[in-house]
Design a protein around this motif. Structure first.
Motif, mmCIF file in Angstrom:
data_model
loop_
_atom_site.group_PDB
_atom_site.id
_atom_site.type_symbol
_atom_site.label_atom_id
_atom_site.label_comp_id
_atom_site.label_asym_id
_atom_site.label_seq_id
_atom_site.Cartn_x
_atom_site.Cartn_y
_atom_site.Cartn_z
ATOM 1 N N GLY A 1 -0.641 96.679 60.514
ATOM 2 C CA GLY A 1 -0.160 97.163 59.224
ATOM 3 C C GLY A 1 0.643 96.133 58.457
ATOM 4 N N MET A 2 1.369 95.274 59.178
ATOM 5 C CA MET A 2 2.182 94.254 58.523
ATOM 6 C C MET A 2 1.337 93.170 57.862
ATOM 7 S SD MET A 2 5.397 94.952 58.709
ATOM 8 C CE MET A 2 6.204 93.367 58.492
ATOM 9 N N LEU A 3 0.039 93.202 58.108
ATOM 10 C CA LEU A 3 -0.865 92.245 57.466
ATOM 11 C C LEU A 3 -0.934 92.478 55.959
ATOM 12 C CD1 LEU A 3 -3.051 90.024 57.996
ATOM 13 C CD2 LEU A 3 -4.704 91.880 58.236
ATOM 14 N N LEU A 4 -0.653 93.700 55.538
ATOM 15 C CA LEU A 4 -0.844 94.095 54.140
ATOM 16 C C LEU A 4 0.476 94.144 53.374
ATOM 17 C CD1 LEU A 4 -3.329 97.040 54.756
ATOM 18 C CD2 LEU A 4 -3.879 94.657 54.261
ATOM 19 N N LYS A 5 0.374 93.854 52.091
ATOM 20 C CA LYS A 5 1.486 94.037 51.170
ATOM 21 C C LYS A 5 1.176 95.236 50.284
ATOM 22 C CE LYS A 5 2.835 89.160 50.876
ATOM 23 N NZ LYS A 5 3.049 88.010 49.954
ATOM 24 N N THR A 6 2.191 96.028 50.006
ATOM 25 C CA THR A 6 1.976 97.226 49.194
ATOM 26 C C THR A 6 2.630 97.071 47.829
ATOM 27 O OG1 THR A 6 3.959 98.217 50.161
ATOM 28 C CG2 THR A 6 1.845 98.746 51.200
ATOM 29 N N ARG A 7 2.021 97.704 46.839
ATOM 30 C CA ARG A 7 2.602 97.700 45.496
ATOM 31 C C ARG A 7 2.347 99.060 44.848
ATOM 32 N NH1 ARG A 7 -1.506 93.110 43.042
ATOM 33 N NH2 ARG A 7 -3.457 94.261 43.311
ATOM 34 N N HIS A 8 3.371 99.561 44.185
ATOM 35 C CA HIS A 8 3.296 100.874 43.543
ATOM 36 C C HIS A 8 2.748 100.723 42.126
ATOM 37 C CE1 HIS A 8 5.624 102.933 46.683
ATOM 38 N NE2 HIS A 8 6.281 101.793 46.776
ATOM 39 N N LEU A 9 1.660 101.393 41.844
ATOM 40 C CA LEU A 9 1.066 101.314 40.511
ATOM 41 C C LEU A 9 1.923 102.003 39.458
ATOM 42 C CD1 LEU A 9 -2.732 101.870 41.308
ATOM 43 C CD2 LEU A 9 -1.418 99.746 41.184
ATOM 44 N N ILE A 10 2.869 102.822 39.894
ATOM 45 C CA ILE A 10 3.765 103.481 38.945
ATOM 46 C C ILE A 10 4.606 102.458 38.184
ATOM 47 C CG2 ILE A 10 5.719 103.747 40.514
ATOM 48 C CD1 ILE A 10 4.444 106.514 38.199
ATOM 49 N N ASP A 11 4.760 101.253 38.770
ATOM 50 C CA ASP A 11 5.573 100.215 38.134
ATOM 51 C C ASP A 11 4.963 99.703 36.836
ATOM 52 O OD1 ASP A 11 7.507 100.352 40.083
ATOM 53 O OD2 ASP A 11 6.585 98.798 41.335
ATOM 54 N N ILE B 1 -1.169 88.327 63.207
ATOM 55 C CA ILE B 1 -1.090 88.594 61.771
ATOM 56 C C ILE B 1 -0.958 87.288 60.991
ATOM 57 C CG2 ILE B 1 0.380 89.590 59.973
ATOM 58 C CD1 ILE B 1 0.907 91.920 61.855
ATOM 59 N N ALA B 2 -0.123 86.386 61.483
ATOM 60 C CA ALA B 2 0.045 85.094 60.808
ATOM 61 C C ALA B 2 -1.268 84.316 60.800
ATOM 62 C CB ALA B 2 1.140 84.287 61.503
ATOM 63 N N LEU B 3 -2.009 84.375 61.896
ATOM 64 C CA LEU B 3 -3.285 83.671 61.974
ATOM 65 C C LEU B 3 -4.321 84.298 61.045
ATOM 66 C CD1 LEU B 3 -3.397 83.110 65.838
ATOM 67 C CD2 LEU B 3 -3.220 81.321 64.099
ATOM 68 N N LEU B 4 -4.329 85.619 60.937
ATOM 69 C CA LEU B 4 -5.269 86.294 60.043
ATOM 70 C C LEU B 4 -4.981 85.952 58.583
ATOM 71 C CD1 LEU B 4 -5.426 89.755 61.826
ATOM 72 C CD2 LEU B 4 -7.382 88.248 61.428
ATOM 73 N N MET B 5 -3.709 85.877 58.226
ATOM 74 C CA MET B 5 -3.351 85.488 56.859
ATOM 75 C C MET B 5 -3.796 84.061 56.563
ATOM 76 S SD MET B 5 0.444 87.138 56.384
ATOM 77 C CE MET B 5 0.690 88.895 56.131
ATOM 78 N N LYS B 6 -3.601 83.198 57.530
ATOM 79 C CA LYS B 6 -4.022 81.805 57.370
ATOM 80 C C LYS B 6 -5.540 81.715 57.257
ATOM 81 C CE LYS B 6 -3.782 77.336 59.761
ATOM 82 N NZ LYS B 6 -3.261 76.634 60.970
ATOM 83 N N ALA C 1 -9.648 98.437 57.610
ATOM 84 C CA ALA C 1 -11.048 98.566 58.024
ATOM 85 C C ALA C 1 -11.954 97.690 57.164
ATOM 86 C CB ALA C 1 -11.486 100.025 57.946
ATOM 87 N N LYS C 2 -11.670 97.600 55.865
ATOM 88 C CA LYS C 2 -12.467 96.746 54.982
ATOM 89 C C LYS C 2 -12.322 95.273 55.369
ATOM 90 C CE LYS C 2 -12.494 99.741 50.889
ATOM 91 N NZ LYS C 2 -12.091 99.861 49.459
ATOM 92 N N ILE C 3 -11.118 94.886 55.741
ATOM 93 C CA ILE C 3 -10.899 93.498 56.156
ATOM 94 C C ILE C 3 -11.623 93.229 57.476
ATOM 95 C CG2 ILE C 3 -9.141 91.809 56.800
ATOM 96 C CD1 ILE C 3 -7.200 93.320 54.971
ATOM 97 N N GLN C 4 -11.604 94.203 58.377
ATOM 98 C CA GLN C 4 -12.376 94.079 59.621
ATOM 99 C C GLN C 4 -13.853 93.852 59.323
ATOM 100 O OE1 GLN C 4 -11.124 97.857 61.537
ATOM 101 N NE2 GLN C 4 -10.783 96.623 63.361
ATOM 102 N N ASP C 5 -14.398 94.650 58.419
ATOM 103 C CA ASP C 5 -15.819 94.544 58.081
ATOM 104 C C ASP C 5 -16.149 93.167 57.515
ATOM 105 O OD1 ASP C 5 -16.246 97.128 58.918
ATOM 106 O OD2 ASP C 5 -16.075 98.000 56.911
ATOM 107 N N TYR C 6 -15.258 92.645 56.694
ATOM 108 C CA TYR C 6 -15.510 91.342 56.067
ATOM 109 C C TYR C 6 -15.573 90.237 57.119
ATOM 110 C CZ TYR C 6 -14.816 87.173 53.214
ATOM 111 O OH TYR C 6 -14.959 85.934 52.640
ATOM 112 N N PHE C 7 -14.567 90.165 57.980
ATOM 113 C CA PHE C 7 -14.562 89.118 59.000
ATOM 114 C C PHE C 7 -15.665 89.339 60.034
ATOM 115 C CE2 PHE C 7 -9.900 88.476 57.916
ATOM 116 C CZ PHE C 7 -10.120 87.254 57.306
ATOM 117 N N GLY C 8 -16.055 90.596 60.240
ATOM 118 C CA GLY C 8 -17.139 90.872 61.174
ATOM 119 C C GLY C 8 -18.502 90.531 60.612
ATOM 120 N N ARG C 9 -18.626 90.568 59.289
ATOM 121 C CA ARG C 9 -19.917 90.280 58.658
ATOM 122 C C ARG C 9 -20.182 88.784 58.574
ATOM 123 N NH1 ARG C 9 -21.753 92.169 52.518
ATOM 124 N NH2 ARG C 9 -23.828 91.204 52.561
ATOM 125 N N TYR C 10 -19.167 88.020 58.220
ATOM 126 C CA TYR C 10 -19.336 86.574 58.062
ATOM 127 C C TYR C 10 -18.738 85.872 59.275
ATOM 128 C CZ TYR C 10 -20.423 87.972 53.316
ATOM 129 O OH TYR C 10 -20.983 88.576 52.224
#
Length: 318
Positions: free
Chosen positions: A123-133, A188-193, A238-247
């Motif tokens: 979960g810490m792999l992701l950054k969140t942002r509120h669209l209400i802003d 997580i650091a390696l995935l971001m890199k 899950a979408k990020i998993q699919d991307y790295f799993g596809r390529y």
């Protein structure tokens, strides 16, 4: 029954002969041979239906057409497809991915327990942002939204997480069985890199997914419920998993082998397949244990300009 066995056996032998005669490198031919052996090693039993036999023969026929295309006319697309089978499809993905990437791509995501573990570990792999802003001009709306968000920080039920846990990346409140598995900060650091490396070095048909999660307000301008927030995060992972799993990459050892093959005499001795090898190798890559995307040396080679080209620019400058 005996007729089926004879048909399969004869076709298997034909494919193996075709592989021996195709102008590919020795490692590619060895792997294609093993690939065919695995596909045809299970004998036809009395309980097998005709459609299973047909499917096996149909797959073999497609491979045979590729082999003939390479052998008879050096078909570029056929060469690339056969190399893809030899260096990607026939090789276990666990051997082609670093262990940390394999763990992420194959982390289970169905069922409540698995979804919680996926969130807890990544979960810490992701950054969140509120669209209400986006509605900065509507101060009462923002005040009410964040007031409700603050109140929800103190809410907790056995079946959900507080908003603060999801938004701030805290671990979910789950029982001791779930809590045994800790989040791996190194992964997580390696995935971001790796994502940065993919964007700059790997050509993919699909755009690399963002590591941001947009959190919309409800239709009443209030924070989403805990389950909806949790699902937003997990679905994004899950979408990020699919991307790295596809390529997926080649193994580092295979990429190094192809680098050596390029500078050997093999392609000079087999000019009909040069273009297919060139195009396959140029789009290939490997991933190191420290999340570096390794490109083939062929992409880094500088070829001298031809005499005609030099003469052209010489005249143009006069």
């Amino acid at each position: 029954m005996l007729v089926k066995q004879n048909v399969i056996l004869e076709f298997y032998r034909t494919l193996q002969r075709d592989i021996c005669n195709v102008p590919l490198d020795s490692l590619a031919k060895k792997r294609l041979s093993l690939y065919v052996h695995r596909e045809f090693r299970n004998p036809i039993s009395r309980n097998d239906k005709n459609d299973l036999l047909y499917k096996r023969l149909e797959n073999g026929k497609q491979l045979q057409e590729l082999l003939e295309g390479v052998r008879l006319k050096g078909d570029c697309m056929a060469v690339k497809r056969l190399l893809g089978i030899a260096f990607i499809d026939s090789q276990p993905i666990k051997e082609r991915l670093p262990s940390w990437l394999y763990r992420f791509v194959h982390a289970h995501r169905t069922g409540r327990y698995n979804r919680i573990m996926l969130y807890e570990n990544y979960g810490m792999l992701l950054k969140t942002r509120h669209l209400i802003d986006r509605f900065q001009s509507n101060k009462p709306l923002l005040k009410n939204y964040y007031s409700k968000l603050a109140e929800s920080m103190f809410e907790s039920t056995p079946d959900s997480q507080t908003i603060s846990q999801i938004i701030n990346g805290e671990k979910p409140s789950i029982d001791e069985k779930y809590a045994q598995k800790q989040c791996c900060d190194d992964d997580i650091a390696l995935l971001m890199k790796l994502r940065v490396q993919y964007k700059s070095k790997v050509q993919t048909k699909t755009k690399a997914p963002s590591f941001d999660v947009d959190i919309p307000p409800s239709r009443f301008g209030l924070p989403l419920t805990h389950p909806r927030l949790f699902n937003l995060v997990v679905n994004k992972l899950a979408k990020i998993q699919d991307y790295f799993g596809r390529y997926t990459p080649l193994s580092v050892a295979d990429l190094e082998y192809l680098d050596r093959l390029v500078v050997s005499d093999f392609l000079k001795q087999n000019p009909s397949v040069c273009r297919g090898y060139d195009e396959f190798i140029r789009v290939s890559f490997a991933i190191s244990d420290d999340a570096m995307v390794i490109l083939p040396k062929l992409n880094l080679r500088i070829f001298p300009a031809s005499e005609n080209l030099l003469e052209y620019y010489k005249k143009a400058g006069e």
